[in-house]
Scaffold this motif. Sequence first.
Motif, short mmCIF file in Angstrom:
data_model
loop_
_atom_site.label_atom_id
_atom_site.label_comp_id
_atom_site.label_asym_id
_atom_site.label_seq_id
_atom_site.Cartn_x
_atom_site.Cartn_y
_atom_site.Cartn_z
N ARG A 1 0.81 -1.22 0.00
CA ARG A 1 0.00 0.00 0.00
C ARG A 1 0.84 1.26 0.00
N LYS A 2 2.09 1.16 0.40
CA LYS A 2 2.96 2.34 0.46
C LYS A 2 3.75 2.54 -0.83
N LEU A 3 3.65 1.60 -1.75
CA LEU A 3 4.50 1.62 -2.93
C LEU A 3 3.74 2.03 -4.18
N ASN A 4 4.49 2.51 -5.16
CA ASN A 4 3.91 2.83 -6.46
C ASN A 4 3.61 1.52 -7.20
N THR A 5 2.39 1.34 -7.58
CA THR A 5 1.99 0.16 -8.36
C THR A 5 1.24 0.63 -9.60
N PHE A 6 1.05 -0.29 -10.53
CA PHE A 6 0.42 0.06 -11.80
C PHE A 6 -0.62 -1.00 -12.15
N PRO A 7 -1.83 -0.58 -12.55
CA PRO A 7 -2.90 -1.54 -12.83
C PRO A 7 -2.59 -2.46 -14.01
N ASP A 8 -1.68 -2.03 -14.90
CA ASP A 8 -1.37 -2.87 -16.05
C ASP A 8 -0.11 -3.71 -15.85
N VAL A 9 0.42 -3.73 -14.61
CA VAL A 9 1.55 -4.61 -14.28
C VAL A 9 1.18 -5.35 -13.00
N SER A 10 0.51 -6.48 -13.16
CA SER A 10 0.08 -7.26 -12.01
C SER A 10 1.26 -8.06 -11.45
N ARG A 11 1.04 -8.63 -10.27
CA ARG A 11 2.10 -9.42 -9.64
C ARG A 11 2.51 -10.62 -10.49
N LYS A 12 1.63 -11.06 -11.35
CA LYS A 12 1.92 -12.21 -12.19
C LYS A 12 2.66 -11.82 -13.48
N HIS A 13 2.77 -10.54 -13.74
CA HIS A 13 3.45 -10.09 -14.96
C HIS A 13 4.95 -10.37 -14.84
N TRP A 14 5.57 -10.80 -15.91
CA TRP A 14 6.99 -11.20 -15.84
C TRP A 14 7.91 -10.05 -15.44
N VAL A 15 7.48 -8.81 -15.67
CA VAL A 15 8.35 -7.68 -15.37
C VAL A 15 7.97 -6.98 -14.07
N TYR A 16 7.05 -7.57 -13.31
CA TYR A 16 6.52 -6.92 -12.11
C TYR A 16 7.61 -6.45 -11.16
N TYR A 17 8.51 -7.33 -10.77
CA TYR A 17 9.51 -6.96 -9.76
C TYR A 17 10.55 -6.00 -10.33
N ALA A 18 10.87 -6.11 -11.60
CA ALA A 18 11.80 -5.16 -12.22
C ALA A 18 11.20 -3.76 -12.22
N VAL A 19 9.90 -3.67 -12.48
CA VAL A 19 9.22 -2.38 -12.46
C VAL A 19 9.17 -1.82 -11.05
#
Length: 285
Positions: free
Chosen positions: A248-266
Motif C-alpha cells: 500500500r505504500k509503494l507505487n503500483t500500476f494496474p497494467d503490471v500485475s504481480r503475475k506479470h513477468w516484469v513486475y519486480y523489475a518495475v
Amino acid sequence: SIGKTGNITVKLPDGTDLDAKHQVTVIVTDHKKAPQQGKNVAVKGDLGQSAAGKTDKNGELTVPEVEQAERHGVYIVGYTDGTFGPSRSMTRAEAAAIFARLLAEKNGDTISTVANTRFTDIPAHAWYSGYAKYLNNNGVTYGKSKTIFAPDDAITRAEFTTLAVRFFDVYGDGDAEIMEQYKDFNDVSDGYWAAAYIKAAAKHGWINGYGDGSFRADDEINRAEVVTIVNRLLGREADEDYIADNLRKLNTFPDVSRKHWVYYAVMEAANAHTAVLGESESWSK
C-alpha cells in the motif's frame, strides 16, 4: 575494544579484505597468544551494522560480511492515467531521462530544464531538455547527429544498448560479477554501427537476444525490456518480501500485475528505497 563485561568489539577499518564467501574471521588470543574460547565478539562496520557470536576452541569467529546500504531512487515513472505501459515503446527523450536521473543521483546533482542545448530540435525548457544537456555535459553523447536529438522518436534496441554502454562507461559502478561470455547474434554483423556496443552489453549480461539467435537491433524496445536491462546493468533487484508487506505504500500500476513477468523489475525501478546489499538486495525504509 574490551568492555567491562569482557565482551569484545571489533571495528572493521575501511577496505577490510573479505574472503570469497564475503565473510571476515576474528581471532582472539591472550597476551601469550593462547586462543580464547567462548568470548563474545561483535564485529561492526563503518555503516553501523554488526554481526556477533562466540569464539570457538581456536579463538576464532567467522561472521558474515557487514552489510552495506545504498539509496536507490526512482528512475522511471508511469503515465498520467496511472499505467506503466510495459509493452509501449520508449521515446529517446524518455530514455535520456532514465540515465540522466541515475547519473545525477550518483553525483548528487539536481537537473532543471534549460533554455538552450546543442540540439536544434529541443525547444527551450522542454521537460527533457535538462536531461539531454546533463548527459551530453557528462560525456554520454546521445543524438541522432551533432545537432539533432529526435526526442519523440521511438528508441531502437540498438540505440538503447549504445546509450546504456556509454552511460556505464561514465557511471562506472555496475554489477562487477555479470557474465563474461556471450554468443554472437546472427543478425549483427561486425560492420553494423552498433555492433561493438551490442556485443559489449551481451558480454556483460545486460541484454539478451531472442530464441532464434537474433538481436533485432532496429526493432523498437519496450518499457518492460528497458527496466530489465537497466536493473541488470546496475545489479539491482527487488525485495519480494518487503514489497508484499508494504504494497500500500509503494507505487503500483494496474497494467503490471504481480503475475506479470516484469513486475519486480518495475517495482525496483519505480520505488525509491534504501537497499541493504548482501547475498541479495533487501529493502528498508
